[in-house]
Write a protein that holds these residues in place. Structure first.
Motif, short mmCIF file in Angstrom:
data_model
loop_
_atom_site.label_atom_id
_atom_site.label_comp_id
_atom_site.label_asym_id
_atom_site.label_seq_id
_atom_site.Cartn_x
_atom_site.Cartn_y
_atom_site.Cartn_z
N GLY A 34 0.81 -1.21 0.00
CA GLY A 34 0.00 0.00 0.00
C GLY A 34 0.84 1.26 0.00
N PRO A 35 1.78 1.43 0.94
CA PRO A 35 2.65 2.62 0.88
C PRO A 35 3.47 2.70 -0.40
CG PRO A 35 2.76 1.59 3.04
CD PRO A 35 1.99 0.65 2.18
N LEU A 36 3.88 1.55 -0.94
CA LEU A 36 4.65 1.57 -2.19
C LEU A 36 3.81 2.18 -3.32
CD1 LEU A 36 7.38 0.71 -3.42
CD2 LEU A 36 6.31 -1.47 -4.01
N CYS A 37 2.54 1.79 -3.41
CA CYS A 37 1.66 2.36 -4.44
C CYS A 37 1.39 3.85 -4.18
CB CYS A 37 0.34 1.59 -4.49
SG CYS A 37 0.49 -0.12 -5.05
N LEU A 74 -5.08 0.15 -5.42
CA LEU A 74 -5.30 0.39 -4.00
C LEU A 74 -6.72 0.00 -3.58
CD1 LEU A 74 -3.47 3.83 -3.57
CD2 LEU A 74 -2.77 1.61 -2.64
N VAL A 75 -7.71 0.30 -4.44
CA VAL A 75 -9.08 -0.09 -4.12
C VAL A 75 -9.22 -1.61 -4.09
CG1 VAL A 75 -11.47 0.02 -4.91
CG2 VAL A 75 -10.02 2.05 -5.02
N ALA A 76 -8.63 -2.28 -5.07
CA ALA A 76 -8.69 -3.74 -5.09
C ALA A 76 -8.01 -4.35 -3.88
CB ALA A 76 -8.06 -4.27 -6.38
N GLY A 77 -6.90 -3.77 -3.45
CA GLY A 77 -6.24 -4.27 -2.25
C GLY A 77 -7.10 -4.13 -1.02
N ALA A 134 -4.49 6.37 -12.61
CA ALA A 134 -5.79 5.71 -12.43
C ALA A 134 -5.62 4.23 -12.10
CB ALA A 134 -6.64 5.91 -13.68
N VAL A 135 -4.64 3.58 -12.73
CA VAL A 135 -4.40 2.16 -12.47
C VAL A 135 -3.95 1.96 -11.02
CG1 VAL A 135 -2.92 0.21 -13.05
CG2 VAL A 135 -3.93 1.57 -14.86
N PHE A 136 -3.08 2.81 -10.51
CA PHE A 136 -2.62 2.66 -9.13
C PHE A 136 -3.76 2.90 -8.14
CE2 PHE A 136 1.71 2.88 -10.78
CZ PHE A 136 2.33 1.94 -9.98
#
Length: 980
Positions: free
Chosen positions: A803-806, A851-854, A845-847
């Motif tokens: 999460g922090p990486l994204c 994050l939402v999928a995670g 947008a992909v990132f």
């Protein structure tokens, strides 16, 4: 993916792999020579690429063999559940499918063996336990050995004997020890006898025999009588009170079909495959005394298959048992006598046999043996037209060791004298002669059944009597049949395809016709949109006509997005922009029709589904094409057209030679019109787009295919992935901190630390930051795909690292966008910079989506929506980029940033029609010099046809009509080129 699975020969696959490997080596060698590489480096690269190509193309050719080796080891240990994946259609694929069938058969045999042991043990234990209890009571003095006690013991013994006799019958049939002693049988007499014996079981059920007179077949009389008795007794037992059981036999060519129908509850379709198994009962709790041991239908099936026939349950009301005996019918010769043959008479043209014993009839349910010698002689029907009496003799009940059909459901019982002669195990005894008929009676046939009652019919079989004929010779034992010759699969085997809809070809013709009219000889514009709309409507009409139920919110959303991307061809003119959008629209539409997309492999396969459906189209359209030309109008029409052409040609040449005026008229008439030159290209487009419509229909009719991704997750220690990801987080955090100081510090901070201008600083690491963002996506994907997490703690730990990486990557993308804005503010926008800016926004947008999928995954909810959502985000990004109008933005920024003196005229002249309104603001003569090249490059000097109408080109022509280009303008020298 296995690209060579559609081929049906492994030799062809190996040849293709070898040829492609050689071609790859040749290409590498040529490119290496032109690039100046040494020979050793070229050889090494060629070997590596050839090995990679062989690995990719040959995937699936040897994998089934490895799976079969593992499955064979598993089967050797007694586990039959393992199967081999067989997707190819070559010899290895056929071997894999045969292996799966063999494993399934072995598993079924093992199951039946276990059930047989358990059922036999249970069935034997019940009568033995009852017999033991009776005898213990007698020994202990509890019961006296009176008639009732001994009768109970006898009943248990008879039950035990019946079960053993059934098992012996099945064993003989299975081992082939029981051979067929085929004879020519009269079905009228046999069916009457079987119906009469079955009718004795119940008084409230009627048994009817419906057989046409003269119906005969070649079969074993004892075995066939046993089959009829088993089926009839089963039907009588399960018929409702007052019901009717019908026994019928009919001849169809050389085949005989026997049917037993009752009005009972029938057999459920799910149980029809199991009723012919041994010890099979519909009611598992039913006692053996109430319905037999469940071996009767198994014995009937074995006997029918021993005759080369088939027994099945028809899908009709009640229970409809059908026996099909191919090639067993006796073909009658045309008789000169016109007198009708009476029911039950035996035809004289049947092959003769020795006189058989016709024992008396008694109730099938009577299991008590008769006194020895008590029998009754009943004359059988003689042959017509010359009556010959059939001798009969008595047969003691105790002399027969065969087990004949009983009245129990699906189970034979102790033989009765009426069925003793039908037993193939007994030999025929010398017949008792009967008085010969008088000559006055020779013209009248004797009825086969002098007693009108159905229950008193004469014996199970009435074969044709001939005392002079030799006794029947049992068929000699035959060895095992030779295995069938192996037929290799065809080079292009027929795939499994659904049935083609009725209106598919007309709809495909409509789509192809629209394409042939609207597409050719015009620029990309209105014709492309009309063709796409016609193809979609045609495919949708065909799919809805067959009850297509795959319309979901995903399908609607993907379809609307695809048409929105296609509509870009109407208002944008840049080929480099419109072409990728049309390809993306094609893939998105194919994905929507296929219904796939829950995973990455499903998205890829769904996007290529229409293209992958093109190879099997010849088989798919073969049936409707045959129906189209099935009528008798085609050949007459072709013949009529040919004759017409010949006659017109002959007489036309004669008239042309006779008259010069007619010759000139014919020459003008036969001169090819101008549209004939376009006909081949339009015909080609008609065929291509018509096939695309058919392929879309095929994709929609096929079931949804979601390829199973390979399981690449490996159990690794937590330390293996925690430390690297934590190190990346620290590195990204430090870099983001520096970026924040630069963003807030401005150019003074850059000059003081790096000695660079702000624009130079922005350009120096821009592409590296984009590469870093792409690599982070790869790291996140690898962590999700490769790591096998052990529990909730691992999931939360991984989310806390990724999460922090994204989030840090989003800050890096913001920094890259800021640098790009600084750079374009200094040097202006170009096509490449516009594409990169759009890519950065798409990556952001992909990132966010990742994050939402995670977060959803942490909540233990499904993420099957992720792949299709990413496709929608990508399509919307492309559409937004087209609406943003990059060509016009490039022209505007070049004018505003670089000015007139530093413009690159050659670069601006390569822009499309969207840039004309912005370039119109240039001063003369620069305006005319630039626009002159734009007009020539985009064909703006002439109007578009109706099918090439485009909004951008129309607006450009309006601008040029209001301010025409000066043809005599003197163009200045080329300025220095700007940085790209």
């Amino acid at each position: 993916m296995r690209p060579l699975d559609f081929l049906g020969r492994i030799k062809v696959k190996l040849g293709i792999v070898i040829v492609l490997a050689v071609v790859a080596a040749f290409v590498v060698n040529e490119v290496g020579i032109n690039s100046g590489l040494t020979r050793n480096i070229r050889i090494a690269i060629a070997v590596v690429l050839a090995l990679i190509m062989v690995q990719l193309l040959a995937r699936g050719m040897t994998k089934p063999l490895r799976e079969m080796a593992a499955a064979a080891q598993t089967i050797a240990k007694g586990r039959y559940g393992m199967r081999v994946s067989a997707t190819s259609r070559d010899e290895v694929g056929e071997l894999a499918r045969a292996f799966n069938a063999m494993a399934a058969d072995l598993g079924e045999v093992d199951r039946q063996r276990r059930e047989l042991v358990a059922n036999v043990s249970h069935e034997l234990r019940t009568p033995i336990t009852g017999l033991q209890a009776v005898l213990e009571n007698v020994v202990d003095g509890v019961s006296t050995p009176d008639v009732d006690t001994l009768g109970t013991a006898l009943a248990q013994t008879q039950r035990l004997g019946r079960l053993v006799a059934q098992l012996l019958d099945l064993s003989r049939l299975d081992s082939g020890a029981r051979l067929i002693e085929a004879e020519t049988l009269d079905m009228v007499s046999m069916c009457r006898q079987a119906a009469g014996e079955a009718a004795l079981a119940r008084d409230d059920v009627t048994v009817e025999s419906r057989v046409r007179p003269g119906t005969a077949l070649v079969a074993d009389p004892g075995l066939l009588a046993q089959v009829l008795a088993n089926l009839l007794d089963n039907a009588v037992r399960h018929s409702p009170p007052g019901g009717t059981v019908r026994l019928s036999a009919r001849v169809s060519g050389a085949d005989v079909e026997i049917a037993v129908v009752d009005g009972g509850p029938g057999i459920p379709p799910s149980e029809r495959a199991r009723v012919f198994e041994r010890f099979s009962r519909l009611d598992a709790g039913r006692a053996a005394d109430a319905g037999g041991a469940g071996l009767g239908l198994a014995i009937a099936k074995e006997i029918v298959e021993l005759h080369g026939g088939l027994i099945r349950i028809a899908d009709r009301p009640g229970c409809h048992m059908v026996i099909h005996l191919p090639g067993r019918a006796v073909v009658r010769k045309a008789a000169g006598a016109s007198a009708p043959e009476p029911s039950g008479a035996v035809r004289s043209d049947l092959p003769p046999r020795t006189p058989s014993v016709v024992p008396p009839v008694r109730a099938a349910a009577d299991s008590t043996p008769e006194p020895e010698g008590a029998s009754e002689a009943t004359p059988a029907a003689p042959s017509a037209p010359t009556p010959v009496p059939v001798p009969a003799e008595t047969a003691p009940a105790a002399s027969s060791e065969r087990v004949s059909p009983s009245a129990e459901a699906g189970e034979p019982v102790v033989p009765s004298p009426g069925m003793a002669a039908a037993s193939a195990a007994s030999e025929p005894e010398p017949p008792i002669p009967s008085p010969a008929p008088s000559p006055s009676d020779s013209s009248e046939p004797v009825p086969s059944d002098p007693v009108p009652s159905v229950a008193a019919s004469s014996g199970p079989v009435s074969p044709v009597p001939d005392p002079a004929a030799p006794p029947p010779v049992p068929s000699a034992p035959q060895g095992p049949p030779a295995p069938p010759a192996y037929v290799p699969p065809s080079l292009f085997p027929r795939p499994d395809l659904p049935e083609a809809p009725r209106w598919m070809l007309p709809a495909a013709a409509m789509g192809g016709l629209v394409a042939a009219i609207a597409m050719p000889y015009a620029s990309v514009g209105l014709g492309v949109a009309l063709t796409a709309a016609a193809m979609g409507v045609a495919a949708l009409i065909v799919l809805l006509s067959v009850g297509w139920r795959r319309i979901t919110p995903w399908t609607v959303g993907l379809a609307l997005l695809a048409y929105a991307l296609v509509s870009v061809a109407i208002f944008r003119d840049a080929d480099w922009l419109v072409t990728p959008l049309l390809l993306a629209a094609f893939g998105i539409a194919a994905l929507g029709v296929s219904g796939a997309g829950t995973g990455w492999l499903g998205v890829i396969r769904g996007g290529l589904s229409v293209v992958l459906a093109l190879p099997p189209l010849p088989w798919f359209i073969s049936a409707p094409t045959k129906r189209l030309f099935k009528g008798r109008w085609l050949l007459p029409a072709l013949g009529s057209a040919g004759i017409t052409v010949v006659l017109l040609g002959v007489f036309g040449l004669l008239f042309s030679s006779a008259d010069a005026v007619f010759s000139a008229f014919a020459r003008d008439l036969l001169q090819a019109p101008g549209w004939t030159a376009e006909l081949p290209y339009r015909t080609f487009l008609f065929g291509v787009f018509g096939l695309l419509v058919v392929a879309s229909v095929l994709v929609g009719l096929r079931p949804v295919v979601e390829p199973e991704p390979p399981n690449l997750r490996a159990p690794v220690s937590r330390m293996v992935w925690v430390v690297p990801l934590a190190g990346l987080d620290l590195l990204f955090a430090s870099f983001v901190t520096v970026q924040i100081t630069v963003l807030f510090g401005g150019s003074r901070r850059v000059l003081s630390t790096a000695g660079l201008t702000y624009a130079e600083y922005a350009r120096s690491g821009f592409f590296e930051l984009v590469t870093v963002s792409v690599f982070v996506l790869g790291v996140v994907g690898a962590a999700v795909v490769l790591l096998q997490l052990r529990g909730a703690a691992d999931r939360w730990l991984l989310a806390g690292l990724l999460g922090p990486l994204c989030a840090f990557t989003l800050v890096i993308l913001a920094s890259a966008l800021h640098r790009l804005d600084l750079y374009t503010g200094a040097y202006g926008l170009s096509r490449l910079r516009g594409i990169v800016e759009a890519t950065l926004w798409w990556l952001a947008a992909v990132f966010v989506l990742v994050l939402v999928a995670g977060a959803v995954r942490l909540a233990r909810r499904g993420t099957t929506w992720f792949s299709r959502t990413l496709v929608l985000v990508t399509g919307l990004s492309l559409l937004a980029f087209a609406v943003w109008n990059p060509e016009a933005r490039v022209a505007e920024t070049q004018l505003s940033v670089r000015g007139v003196n530093r413009l690159d005229h050659d670069y601006l002249a390569g822009l499309s029609a969207e840039a004309v309104p912005a370039l119109d603001r240039l001063p003369e003569p620069v305006r005319s010099c630039v626009l002159r090249d734009v007009v020539v490059a985009n064909g703006l000097e002439r109007p578009d046809p109706w099918n090439g109408w485009n909004l951008a080109r129309e607006r450009a022509r309006d601008v040029l009509r209001r301010h025409p280009v000066q043809k005599d303008a003197e163009c200045p020298g080329p300025p220095s080129r700007f940085r790209g």
